[in-house]
Every structure is written in C-alpha cells, then in structure tokens.
Scaffold this motif. Structure first.
Motif, PDB file in Angstrom:
ATOM      1  N   ALA A 163     -44.819 -21.743  39.782  1.00  0.00           N
ATOM      2  CA  ALA A 163     -46.314 -22.562  39.696  1.00  0.00           C
ATOM      3  C   ALA A 163     -46.954 -20.372  39.683  1.00  0.00           C
ATOM      4  O   ALA A 163     -48.131 -21.038  38.518  1.00  0.00           O
ATOM      5  CB  ALA A 163     -47.141 -21.958  41.525  1.00  0.00           C
ATOM      6  N   GLN A 164     -46.778 -19.970  39.292  1.00  0.00           N
ATOM      7  CA  GLN A 164     -47.584 -18.270  38.672  1.00  0.00           C
ATOM      8  C   GLN A 164     -47.403 -18.518  37.686  1.00  0.00           C
ATOM      9  O   GLN A 164     -48.330 -18.339  36.419  1.00  0.00           O
ATOM     10  CB  GLN A 164     -46.814 -17.033  39.584  1.00  0.00           C
ATOM     11  N   ARG A 165     -46.259 -19.561  37.186  1.00  0.00           N
ATOM     12  CA  ARG A 165     -45.684 -19.065  35.880  1.00  0.00           C
ATOM     13  C   ARG A 165     -46.508 -20.120  34.978  1.00  0.00           C
ATOM     14  O   ARG A 165     -47.506 -19.949  34.206  1.00  0.00           O
ATOM     15  CB  ARG A 165     -44.519 -19.445  36.042  1.00  0.00           C
ATOM     16  N   MET A 166     -46.315 -21.400  35.659  1.00  0.00           N
ATOM     17  CA  MET A 166     -47.636 -22.272  35.566  1.00  0.00           C
ATOM     18  C   MET A 166     -49.276 -21.359  35.233  1.00  0.00           C
ATOM     19  O   MET A 166     -49.426 -22.544  34.244  1.00  0.00           O
ATOM     20  CB  MET A 166     -47.689 -23.338  36.322  1.00  0.00           C
ATOM     21  N   ASN A 167     -49.576 -21.419  35.943  1.00  0.00           N
ATOM     22  CA  ASN A 167     -50.839 -21.034  36.055  1.00  0.00           C
ATOM     23  C   ASN A 167     -51.115 -20.225  35.003  1.00  0.00           C
ATOM     24  O   ASN A 167     -51.909 -19.786  34.230  1.00  0.00           O
ATOM     25  CB  ASN A 167     -51.126 -19.491  37.287  1.00  0.00           C
ATOM     26  N   ARG A 168     -50.390 -18.906  35.009  1.00  0.00           N
ATOM     27  CA  ARG A 168     -50.600 -18.074  33.208  1.00  0.00           C
ATOM     28  C   ARG A 168     -50.113 -19.293  32.228  1.00  0.00           C
ATOM     29  O   ARG A 168     -51.132 -18.337  31.168  1.00  0.00           O
ATOM     30  CB  ARG A 168     -49.376 -16.585  33.669  1.00  0.00           C
ATOM     31  N   LEU A 169     -48.994 -19.589  31.982  1.00  0.00           N
ATOM     32  CA  LEU A 169     -49.323 -20.825  30.944  1.00  0.00           C
ATOM     33  C   LEU A 169     -51.200 -21.352  30.274  1.00  0.00           C
ATOM     34  O   LEU A 169     -51.287 -21.657  29.671  1.00  0.00           O
ATOM     35  CB  LEU A 169     -48.487 -21.598  30.701  1.00  0.00           C
TER      36      LEU A 169
END
Length: 164
Positions: free
Chosen positions: A14-20
């Motif tokens: 979820a954190q990676r998706m938010n960064r993307l």
C-alpha cells in the motif's frame, strides 16, 4: 505469525502504491505546466506577429491554412528563415550587447529587473550579459553601484584571446 508477515506485506505494498500515485501526480503536474508554458509561448507568437486582433474563428481559419501548408518541407524551411531573421532584427532594434558588473551580489529585485530586460548571469565570467536597451539599464545599474558597458565585436574577440 504468518498472518503478521502477510499484513506487513500488504502495508508495504500500500505504501509503494501511494508513492507511485504521488509520482504519477507529480509527472502529470509537470506535463500540465509544460503544456501551459507552450500555449503561452504560442499565444505570444500570435501577438508578436500582430494577429491577436483577429476573432477566434478568423485566427483558427488562418492556423488551419498554415497547418495544411506545414506538410511542405520547403515551406517550413522558408518560415524558419523568415522567423529567424525577424527575431534577429527585433533583437537588434530593441537592444545592443552589454555587460554589467557589480562589486557585490545585487538584491533579488535588481536581478529580476536585469532578467526582465533580457540579461542573464554568466557564472564563468561573473557578470551579467545580454542584448538589452543600454539607455534604460544604465541608470538602474549605476544607481546601485554597478558598471555597465556596451560590448562591441572587437571586445568579444579580445576577451576570448589567450593571454599567455
């Protein structure tokens, strides 16, 4: 314990998706600003050509005619030469090559004024330079303790010679 590892992976994902998503929003913002800058430049060119008085339909019709002719490479080359000559002559009419030096770094307002009149900072030579109206800039520069001089062709040749 296996459930904790799965939950941790979900949080990380979820954190990676938010960064993307943030990066994608940033890229879209840059693209939008670039497009806006280009549209402003095009509008400026239309005004510079003296066509800004035309109604929208008239201007659009003229641009469609230009678009139809833009497939001809010779015509594009001709437009490029005419535009280059016009920019060159406009620059010569509106200014002359100048160099400006200060003993100390000028304040932000002065730097912005110099930029507004077409000057740029030359970090190698530690001076401001450009093609600008000498008579307008002279009092501005001298009032804050700077020195302005016109640059002639012989100056530019002399300044670039080796002094061994």
């Amino acid at each position: 314990m296996k459930e904790d590892a799965i939950q941790l992976k979900r949080v990380t994902l979820a954190q990676r998706m938010n960064r993307l998503k943030e990066q994608e929003a940033h890229i879209k913002s840059i693209e939008r600003k670039t497009r806006t800058r280009k549209l402003i430049e095009v509008g400026g060119l239309i005004a510079k050509a003296g066509l800004d008085h035309l109604a929208s339909n008239e201007l659009y019709g003229a641009l469609l005619e230009i678009a139809a002719k833009a497939k001809d490479a010779a015509k594009i080359k001709d437009w490029e030469e005419k535009g280059g000559k016009a920019f060159y002559h406009e620059g010569k009419q509106n200014g002359e090559p100048i160099i400006i030096k200060f003993t100390a770094k000028p304040d932000m307002e002065t730097r912005n004024t110099l930029r507004k009149y077409g000057c740029k900072w030359n970090s190698l030579r530690q001076e401001w330079e450009g093609i600008a109206d000498y008579l307008i800039l002279k009092p501005i520069v001298e009032n804050i303790g700077g020195v302005i001089r016109k640059l002639s062709i012989t100056d530019s040749v002399t300044d670039t010679k080796d002094t061994d």
